[in-house]
Design a protein around this motif. Sequence first.
Motif, short mmCIF file in Angstrom:
data_model
loop_
_atom_site.label_atom_id
_atom_site.label_comp_id
_atom_site.label_asym_id
_atom_site.label_seq_id
_atom_site.Cartn_x
_atom_site.Cartn_y
_atom_site.Cartn_z
N GLU A 1 0.86 -1.19 0.00
CA GLU A 1 0.00 0.00 0.00
C GLU A 1 0.89 1.24 0.00
O GLU A 1 0.69 2.18 -0.76
CB GLU A 1 -0.87 0.02 1.25
CG GLU A 1 -2.11 -0.83 1.17
CD GLU A 1 -2.88 -0.78 2.48
OE1 GLU A 1 -3.15 0.33 3.00
OE2 GLU A 1 -3.18 -1.88 3.01
N ALA A 2 1.89 1.21 0.89
CA ALA A 2 2.79 2.37 1.02
C ALA A 2 3.55 2.62 -0.28
O ALA A 2 3.70 3.76 -0.72
CB ALA A 2 3.77 2.12 2.15
N PHE B 1 13.93 -0.68 1.77
CA PHE B 1 13.39 0.53 2.44
C PHE B 1 12.90 0.22 3.86
O PHE B 1 13.14 0.97 4.78
CB PHE B 1 12.25 1.14 1.62
CG PHE B 1 12.72 1.74 0.33
CD1 PHE B 1 13.71 2.73 0.33
CD2 PHE B 1 12.19 1.33 -0.89
CE1 PHE B 1 14.15 3.29 -0.86
CE2 PHE B 1 12.64 1.89 -2.08
CZ PHE B 1 13.62 2.86 -2.07
N VAL B 2 12.19 -0.91 4.01
CA VAL B 2 11.63 -1.20 5.34
C VAL B 2 12.73 -1.56 6.35
O VAL B 2 12.48 -1.55 7.55
CB VAL B 2 10.53 -2.31 5.31
CG1 VAL B 2 9.39 -1.91 4.42
CG2 VAL B 2 11.11 -3.64 4.89
N ASN B 3 13.93 -1.86 5.86
CA ASN B 3 15.05 -2.16 6.77
C ASN B 3 16.03 -1.01 6.91
O ASN B 3 17.10 -1.16 7.53
CB ASN B 3 15.80 -3.41 6.29
CG ASN B 3 15.10 -4.68 6.72
OD1 ASN B 3 15.00 -4.95 7.92
ND2 ASN B 3 14.60 -5.45 5.77
N ASP C 1 12.77 11.62 -2.24
CA ASP C 1 12.62 11.02 -0.91
C ASP C 1 11.27 10.29 -0.77
O ASP C 1 10.79 10.05 0.32
CB ASP C 1 12.77 12.08 0.19
CG ASP C 1 11.76 13.21 0.03
OD1 ASP C 1 10.86 13.11 -0.84
OD2 ASP C 1 11.87 14.20 0.77
N TYR C 2 10.69 9.95 -1.90
CA TYR C 2 9.34 9.39 -1.93
C TYR C 2 9.19 8.12 -1.07
O TYR C 2 8.29 8.01 -0.25
CB TYR C 2 8.96 9.09 -3.38
CG TYR C 2 7.62 8.41 -3.55
CD1 TYR C 2 6.44 9.15 -3.47
CD2 TYR C 2 7.53 7.04 -3.79
CE1 TYR C 2 5.21 8.53 -3.63
CE2 TYR C 2 6.30 6.42 -3.94
CZ TYR C 2 5.15 7.16 -3.86
OH TYR C 2 3.93 6.56 -4.00
N ASP C 3 10.09 7.15 -1.26
CA ASP C 3 9.88 5.83 -0.67
C ASP C 3 9.93 5.85 0.85
O ASP C 3 9.05 5.30 1.52
CB ASP C 3 10.92 4.84 -1.23
CG ASP C 3 10.95 4.87 -2.73
OD1 ASP C 3 10.14 4.15 -3.34
OD2 ASP C 3 11.75 5.63 -3.31
N LEU C 4 10.97 6.48 1.40
CA LEU C 4 11.08 6.51 2.86
C LEU C 4 9.92 7.31 3.47
O LEU C 4 9.37 6.93 4.51
CB LEU C 4 12.42 7.10 3.29
CG LEU C 4 13.63 6.18 3.08
CD1 LEU C 4 14.92 6.91 3.43
CD2 LEU C 4 13.50 4.90 3.91
N HIS D 1 6.80 5.08 3.55
CA HIS D 1 6.85 4.06 4.60
C HIS D 1 6.73 4.70 5.99
O HIS D 1 6.16 4.09 6.90
CB HIS D 1 8.11 3.20 4.48
CG HIS D 1 8.04 2.21 3.36
ND1 HIS D 1 7.08 1.23 3.29
CD2 HIS D 1 8.76 2.10 2.22
CE1 HIS D 1 7.24 0.53 2.18
NE2 HIS D 1 8.25 1.04 1.51
N ALA D 2 7.26 5.90 6.15
CA ALA D 2 7.11 6.60 7.44
C ALA D 2 5.62 6.88 7.67
O ALA D 2 5.08 6.66 8.76
CB ALA D 2 7.92 7.89 7.44
#
Length: 438
Positions: A78-79, A155-157, A274-277, A280-281
Amino acid sequence: MSSQADLMDKVVALAKRRGFIFQSSEIYGGLSGAWDYGPYGVELKRNVKNAWWQSVVHWREDMVGLDAAILMHPKTWEASGHIANFADMMVDCKNPKCSGRFRPDQLKDHKCPKCGGTEFTEPRAFNLMLKTSVGAMEDSSSVVYLRPETAQGIFVNFQNVIDSTHRKLSFGIAQTGKSFRNEITPGNFTFRTREFEQMEIEYFCRPEQALAKYEEWIQSRFSWYIDLGIKKENLKLRVHDKDELAHYAAGCTDVEYNFPFGWSELEGIANRGDYDLKQHAKFSGKDLQYQDPVTLEKFFPHVIEPSGGCDRATLAFMVDAYHEETVNDTLRVVMKFHPRLAPIKVAVLPLLKKNEGIVALAKKIKSELQKDIVCVYDDTAAIGKLYRRQDEVGTVFCVTVDVQSLEDKQVTVRHRDTMQQERIPVENLHRYLKEKLI
Ligand code: ATP
């Protein structure tokens, strides 16, 4: 040399004949979009991955590796936007006897590739993610996806890696692994498949460094293919037009290879901002900002993403290595792989397989070389045939043991590309081969 159309057929035939690549579950008629790597293919593909890992992790100061799970929390997708947007347009052929499904942009002359029909349904979006479920209950809470890219595992790590390694910007995380996409029209052999392996990097930097790092990665990734033997004229960079870019991306450049079916993408290098981080934030509620250790300033790093396909790279290395020549009125097919990629580096061959002394010496040589050189022993045919077989899988050197070897303790080393032969003392053989294989 073959025409372009022939070339692909020849590479596909050699891949099967010599144990590089087989159709998945062939005895049941095969499964579209899936391929199995045979005894030589698995070595080749592993060498491609190792060469990549060495170049982007071991040979740099600013990179670390990761191996995230294929299955991830569904919120990840989703993110990342994959649930909403990871779709290709699809049309159905209206001929009821056919009902083939295609991507409209891949139809030639608006004709159905299966039945030749020209009437299609309106294009509609088709999500490419493969779904499955985990646990004993099959309800909506158990749905997970087979990852369509390895990138999100990085990204999630992001915070885990910073916390455990104390990395400072700029630095990157590399990962190889399987990804899955329910491609509407898989094809061109292993170029477009539903299960494939990716080699991906997320490189984190300060916003003001992003453009320079983007340019650096484009050059570094382009050179990697050339350094491993791809002919320069068969590789080019293609800068994406503004209208091809995702709304958050500042730029994207593909490395393309001149496949027999046309110039096609091997790898994309994207400047993703900086889209991905940030996403996820937002979706996880966790603070994924980077804190500068000196100024204590907090911000989201920008990301450069070099994202390549291992299967596509392997296919390009195979197509580029394929070489034919006529020797003494017969066709010699040679896979001129770079020595680092060649599945087998050395074949040790006894000239007479019934001579016990020769066989014993050949086996002894093989067992000494195999400690740090990938080699095989083969006595299943006459020497001429053995040489041809080794040429077809790209073995860099053949070492032949003959009657004279028993007396003078020398063996014949034959070079794959030139077919030149030289006598080398057995005691120097290991050092000689190691030097040549670097
Ligand atoms: P394409 O436009 O060819 O579908 P893409 O732009 O969607 O590719 P990316 O999402 O950027 O591809 O994936 C990164 C890399 O992963 C690609 O450059 C390619 O090497 C590899 N890859 C993507 N999809 C496939 C596939 N279906 N089969 C094999 N490799 C793939």
